[in-house]
Design an enzyme around this catalytic site. Structure first.
Site, short mmCIF file in Angstrom:
data_model
loop_
_atom_site.label_atom_id
_atom_site.label_comp_id
_atom_site.label_asym_id
_atom_site.label_seq_id
_atom_site.Cartn_x
_atom_site.Cartn_y
_atom_site.Cartn_z
N ASP A 134 24.21 44.24 53.13
CA ASP A 134 22.68 44.45 53.20
C ASP A 134 22.27 43.55 54.32
OD1 ASP A 134 20.31 45.52 51.50
OD2 ASP A 134 19.78 43.53 51.62
N ARG A 188 22.28 54.15 55.69
CA ARG A 188 22.56 54.10 54.35
C ARG A 188 23.26 55.27 53.88
NH1 ARG A 188 17.87 51.63 51.29
NH2 ARG A 188 17.75 49.88 52.38
N TYR A 212 10.54 39.33 54.40
CA TYR A 212 11.30 38.91 52.88
C TYR A 212 11.03 37.45 52.62
CZ TYR A 212 12.94 43.86 52.63
OH TYR A 212 13.00 45.01 52.68
N ARG A 218 29.09 51.10 41.31
CA ARG A 218 27.82 50.29 40.90
C ARG A 218 27.94 50.08 39.41
NH1 ARG A 218 24.86 48.00 40.89
NH2 ARG A 218 22.61 48.47 41.46
N ARG A 250 23.39 55.24 46.86
CA ARG A 250 23.27 55.86 45.34
C ARG A 250 23.10 57.53 45.27
NH1 ARG A 250 17.95 52.11 44.13
NH2 ARG A 250 18.08 52.61 46.36
#
Ligand code: CP3
Length: 341
Positions: free
Chosen positions: A72, A23, A147, A36, A27
């Site tokens: 992702d 990652r 998921y 973003r 962010r």
């Protein structure tokens, strides 16, 4: 090209320890947050030039020895018939989850060229701009199935485990479909130019060793056997997976990921000459610089100068991480691991 990451992945001795962070684009970077404001995560991924920009950002800023494609683990699932979103602060949410065996029938086969052409295009752009290796990646069948069956992030994995225990045939069919699809996805990425591949089995550590061996390992063995023929190094990563480490290494991959909680020296003793990746605690990036420095030293000391170590965090960078600490951590790894002439 700086190929030190690839040499370490092959278990060769290197002049210093290569470093990248899971990652590493995200962010915690003000530049990413700015992008973003204009695009959601799935939108970034569908614009290859924006994907390339986001992927390059941390490499240029911090001097990482490898880039990881920005995408992702859910990116290929849209083309397999799933309707989903990534919800801020929560993670992937699936609006049409797999609830019963009949739902497995509707999972579509995956083709990288028609399913994710934007990912392949981003790789081609990046290959002309990068001077470090590019890592492509995919989610592992269990983590993706968690998921797809839970419908989103889960704490106790009750739905996915119930499905596994009560519908073993449909479970194996789902994992076979996911194995086939992720092989196609990774094959497409390698063909487009990815220099290495990482398989993220982030949630597999919630299984007992018996359940891993029974319900998951046969699929992982098939996946890694097929990936080995692609000729690029493959990293196999999990978290909270100390009890599974030898099973995961046996399932395959050239490099075994070591999470934060697992002592790296113990992992190296267990796995022998097999290259490893890890395992600085991501929260140490929030600590004062001298604590961070000691943490980096501890990881390097646990590796004890053995060849085949790729420095990384034990899990992804957390939002809110100070970028200056990331810069300092990369410098420290390079300085402290450098072989003195
Ligand atoms: O490492 C990189 O720089 C490449 C980018 C990358 C992302 N996701 C981008 C992303 C990678 C390698 C992933 C993999 C991924 N995605 C995993 C496996 C790795 C791991 O951390 O265990 C998993 C489990 C996911 C699923 C997922 N996607 C989660 C749990 C989240 C976080 C939700 C949140 O808001 O905290 C995401 C969203 C996501 N994927 C973000 C990024 C940069 C943050 C959200 C955003 O920018 O909107």
């Amino acid at each position: 090209m700086n190929d030190i990451f690839l040499r370490a992945a092959r278990g060769e001795a290197t002049e210093y320890t290569p470093v990248w962070f899971m990652r590493q684009a995200g962010r915690y970077q003000p530049e990413y947050r700015k992008i973003r404001e204009r695009y959601t995560l799935p939108e970034i991924v569908r614009h290859p030039e924006v994907t390339a920009e986001v992927t390059l950002l941390p490499v240029q800023q911090f001097g990482f020895d490898a880039a990881i494609l920005f995408a992702d683990i859910t990116t290929p699932l849209y083309a397999m018939g799933f309707d989903l979103d990534i919800v801020e602060g929560k993670g992937p949410v699936i609006y049409n989850p797999v609830a019963e065996p009949a739902d497995v029938e509707r999972v579509k086969p995956f083709d990288a060229g028609s399913g994710t052409p934007f990912v392949l295009e981003a790789i081609r752009i990046l290959k002309s701009e990068l001077n470090v290796p590019l890592i492509g990646f995919a989610g592992a069948p269990f983590t993706l199935a968690s998921y797809l069956i839970e419908g989103g992030p889960s704490k106790n994995f009750i739905k996915v485990k119930s499905f596994m225990y009560s519908q073993p045939e449909a479970w194996n069919q789902l994992l076979e479909k996911l194995t086939e699809a992720m092989f196609e996805y990774l094959r497409g990425q390698a063909a487009a130019g990815a220099d290495a591949l990482q398989v993220f089995d982030s949630w597999v550590g919630r299984l007992t060793r018996y359940d891993y061996e029974t319900y998951v390992a046969p699929h992982m063995k098939r996946l890694f056997a097929k990936l080995a023929a692609l000729g690029v190094p493959v990293i196999h990563f999990g978290t909270q997976s100390m009890h599974l480490l030898s099973s995961m290494a046996a399932a395959g991959g050239d490099v075994t990921g070591v999470d934060t909680a697992t002592p790296l020296d113990w992992a190296r003793d267990l796995l022998g000459p097999r290259p490893v990746q890890g395992n600085l605690d991501p929260t140490l990036l929030f600590a004062p610089i001298d604590a961070l420095e000691l943490g980096v030293e501890r990881v390097l000391r646990a590796n004890g100068g053995r060849p085949g170590h790729i420095f990384n965090l034990g899990h992804g960078i957390l939002p809110g991480t100070p970028p200056d600490s990331v810069a300092r951590a990369v410098e420290l790894v390079h300085e402290k691991s450098a072989v003195k002439p």
